[in-house]
Write a protein that holds these residues in place. Structure first.
Motif, PDB file in Angstrom:
ATOM      1  N   LYS A 248       0.840  -1.191   0.000  1.00 51.86           N
ATOM      2  CA  LYS A 248       0.000   0.000   0.000  1.00 51.86           C
ATOM      3  C   LYS A 248       0.878   1.245   0.000  1.00 51.86           C
ATOM      4  N   LYS A 249       0.397   2.285  -0.707  1.00 54.33           N
ATOM      5  CA  LYS A 249       1.130   3.550  -0.759  1.00 54.33           C
ATOM      6  C   LYS A 249       1.207   4.171   0.630  1.00 54.33           C
ATOM      7  N   GLU A 250       2.335   4.777   0.929  1.00 53.41           N
ATOM      8  CA  GLU A 250       2.542   5.418   2.231  1.00 53.41           C
ATOM      9  C   GLU A 250       1.879   6.794   2.288  1.00 53.41           C
ATOM     10  N   TYR A 251       1.914   7.531   1.174  1.00 53.28           N
ATOM     11  CA  TYR A 251       1.309   8.858   1.103  1.00 53.28           C
ATOM     12  C   TYR A 251       0.180   8.845   0.083  1.00 53.28           C
ATOM     13  N   LEU A 252      -0.942   9.452   0.448  1.00 56.00           N
ATOM     14  CA  LEU A 252      -2.135   9.423  -0.389  1.00 56.00           C
ATOM     15  C   LEU A 252      -2.644  10.829  -0.674  1.00 56.00           C
TER      16      LEU A 252
ATOM     17  N   VAL B 247      -7.495   8.967  -0.495  1.00 58.19           N
ATOM     18  CA  VAL B 247      -8.013   8.775   0.865  1.00 58.19           C
ATOM     19  C   VAL B 247      -9.525   8.615   0.808  1.00 58.19           C
TER      20      VAL B 247
ATOM     21  N   GLU C  59     -10.316   5.093  -0.702  1.00 53.91           N
ATOM     22  CA  GLU C  59      -9.881   3.939   0.097  1.00 53.91           C
ATOM     23  C   GLU C  59     -10.570   3.853   1.459  1.00 53.91           C
TER      24      GLU C  59
ATOM     25  N   HIS D  87      -0.290  11.055   5.157  1.00 58.90           N
ATOM     26  CA  HIS D  87       0.450   9.845   5.502  1.00 58.90           C
ATOM     27  C   HIS D  87      -0.580   8.810   5.963  1.00 58.90           C
ATOM     28  N   ARG D  88      -0.490   7.619   5.395  1.00 54.88           N
ATOM     29  CA  ARG D  88      -1.465   6.557   5.700  1.00 54.88           C
ATOM     30  C   ARG D  88      -1.612   6.335   7.215  1.00 54.88           C
ATOM     31  N   LYS D  89      -0.487   6.288   7.923  1.00 57.76           N
ATOM     32  CA  LYS D  89      -0.513   6.049   9.371  1.00 57.76           C
ATOM     33  C   LYS D  89      -1.294   7.143  10.095  1.00 57.76           C
TER      34      LYS D  89
ATOM     35  N   GLU E 285      -5.080   6.587   9.510  1.00 61.44           N
ATOM     36  CA  GLU E 285      -5.570   5.444  10.283  1.00 61.44           C
ATOM     37  C   GLU E 285      -5.694   5.790  11.768  1.00 61.44           C
TER      38      GLU E 285
END
Length: 60
Positions: free
Chosen positions: A5-9, A14, A17, A47-49, A52
């Motif tokens: 999965k991409k780290e930056y969206l 976003v 997904e 950033h995905r993190k 989340e």
């Protein structure tokens, strides 16, 4: 093996997904969701993190 999965969206990624409208995402930014804004092109990245963790805190 699942694809990485991409780290930056982007906002659109976003939205698709995580099933969040871009307008809601804008509101989350105002409320404190971290983001990166590229100054040359004005593109906003998340950033995905961070996404989340923010969404997890909203459901508590």
């Amino acid at each position: 093996m699942s694809p990485k999965k991409k780290e930056y969206l982007t906002k659109k990624e976003v939205s698709e997904e995580f099933n969040i409208s871009e307008r809601t995402l804008d509101r989350y930014r105002v409320e404190g969701l971290k983001y990166i804004q590229k100054t040359r092109n004005g593109k906003v990245l998340f950033h995905r993190k961070d996404i989340e963790e923010y969404l997890k805190s909203k459901t508590r």
